[in-house]
Design an enzyme around this catalytic site. Sequence first.
Site, short mmCIF file in Angstrom:
data_model
loop_
_atom_site.label_atom_id
_atom_site.label_comp_id
_atom_site.label_asym_id
_atom_site.label_seq_id
_atom_site.Cartn_x
_atom_site.Cartn_y
_atom_site.Cartn_z
N ASP A 11 9.65 -12.89 -32.91
CA ASP A 11 10.51 -13.13 -31.75
C ASP A 11 10.55 -14.64 -31.58
O ASP A 11 9.53 -15.27 -31.29
CB ASP A 11 9.89 -12.45 -30.53
CG ASP A 11 10.64 -12.72 -29.24
OD1 ASP A 11 11.51 -13.61 -29.22
OD2 ASP A 11 10.34 -12.04 -28.24
N TYR A 231 -1.71 -12.89 -22.86
CA TYR A 231 -0.46 -12.18 -23.16
C TYR A 231 0.66 -13.17 -23.43
O TYR A 231 0.98 -14.00 -22.59
CB TYR A 231 -0.06 -11.27 -21.99
CG TYR A 231 1.19 -10.46 -22.31
CD1 TYR A 231 1.16 -9.51 -23.31
CD2 TYR A 231 2.39 -10.68 -21.63
CE1 TYR A 231 2.29 -8.77 -23.63
CE2 TYR A 231 3.52 -9.94 -21.93
CZ TYR A 231 3.46 -8.99 -22.94
OH TYR A 231 4.58 -8.25 -23.25
N LYS A 234 4.62 -8.78 -26.84
CA LYS A 234 4.01 -7.65 -27.55
C LYS A 234 4.11 -7.87 -29.06
O LYS A 234 4.92 -8.67 -29.53
CB LYS A 234 4.73 -6.36 -27.12
CG LYS A 234 3.86 -5.13 -27.18
CD LYS A 234 2.70 -5.17 -26.23
CE LYS A 234 1.75 -4.00 -26.46
NZ LYS A 234 0.46 -4.19 -25.79
P1 13P Z 1 8.50 -9.04 -26.34
O1 13P Z 1 7.10 -8.99 -26.93
O2 13P Z 1 9.43 -8.16 -27.08
O3 13P Z 1 8.96 -10.46 -26.28
O4 13P Z 1 8.44 -8.46 -24.88
C1 13P Z 1 7.74 -9.14 -23.93
C2 13P Z 1 7.73 -8.52 -22.56
O5 13P Z 1 6.76 -8.71 -21.86
C3 13P Z 1 8.84 -7.73 -22.07
O6 13P Z 1 8.65 -7.35 -20.73
MG MG Z 2 10.46 -11.63 -26.33
MG MG Z 3 9.92 -8.18 -29.09
#
Ligand code: 13P
Ligand code: MG
Ligand code: MG
Length: 369
Positions: A11, A231, A234
């Site tokens: 990402d 964090y 994801k």
């Molecule tokens: P991504 O890992 O796809 O960027 O999503 C992050 C997120 O916290 C969405 O609420």
């Molecule tokens: Mg993202």
């Molecule tokens: Mg993502």
Amino acid sequence: MKTTLTVIKADTGSVGGHNRPSNAMINRAEEVVQTGIKNGLLSDGRVTFTGDDIALLLVHTRGVDNLDIHKFAWDTFVETTKIAKSQGLYGAGQDLLKDAFSGNVRGMGPGSAEVEIEERPAEPFIVFAGDKCGPGVFNYPLFECFASPYHNAGLLLAPDMNAGFTFNIMNVNYTEGDKVICLKVPQDYYDICTLLRDPNRYVIENVVENASGLTAAVASTSRLHNIAGKYVGKDDPVAIVRTQKQFPSTGEILSPWALAHYTLGDNRGSHHVAVMPVKQNTIISYFDGPTIISAAGYCVHEGKLTEAVDFFDQPFWDYVREKASKKTLEMRAQGFYGPSMAGMDELEYTGVTENLKRLDNKFVVREKK
Ligand code: 13P
Ligand code: MG
Ligand code: MG
Ligand code: 13P
């Protein structure tokens, strides 16, 4: 002929929130991949996106963990990050967790799955790519399609698979190195179940066919939280699964996805929702989700890819998508209570921990009468 299939995804920024990369980012990644083909580094390559993650499918002859290939992927993501920044996109460079490339994308943010194969006369395979989920999303479908005759009828009908499969499973919460265990079906069936029931800790790294020793599947195992210490988004894993002949048929590999199993991911990586099988290049929407998975089928011959077949773009999966929406809404109706939100050990946002500390100071132990 030996061919390496490498999928590396990251990402590096998205439009509207965590929803999808911009067309300019995709175009840039495609240009870079075309240059890699022209320069002879790659024999072929493809660029796709799943939610806000860009996946590069790179075909070459340099084997797995090759420095030039990994640097090429990293540099491609540096390029798409530049575009994301220039367009003011959200989370530009999100998954590039280190300042400079150092040998291999593993441990640096991007997810990767790679396999070096001796091409069979026909070499069909599937690339799965997930968004808003961890690598454990593959535990249920990969174990079922290789180990269970409910999905893999070939275990009963095709003698090639009678000797079963070996599962290399990683403890992804161990951060000192790669902590792995090698277990086989049918003999270690219950031990494998004991591990895979916890998809946030134990994940399948690869699957090998016992009879031939050939690698059937590889999956990414990176946990961004464990790299960054907080964090940052994801993990959004990828997997490559070879199909047919000595392996399960393509349909057997796809079969477990019809459950729309619950997984941890979705909004802020902290909610349990049903996995929705989606078409290539699907965006993210409801509650920063739902968790989605795409599946592209190819054949590779002398290093060249065919066009992709988009497996979840078929009327059967409309019903599964509706079921996934219903299952997700049922869980969402419970908000933050109990199993709807991640347990404390998996909550990647520190807010709850800090609030609990503050509240703990206000608790009083009532004196016994
Ligand atoms: P991504 O890992 O796809 O960027 O999503 C992050 C997120 O916290 C969405 O609420
Ligand atoms: Mg993202
Ligand atoms: Mg993502
Ligand atoms: P073949 O007999 O063509 O290998 O196909 C088997 C199959 O894929 C059935 O699902």
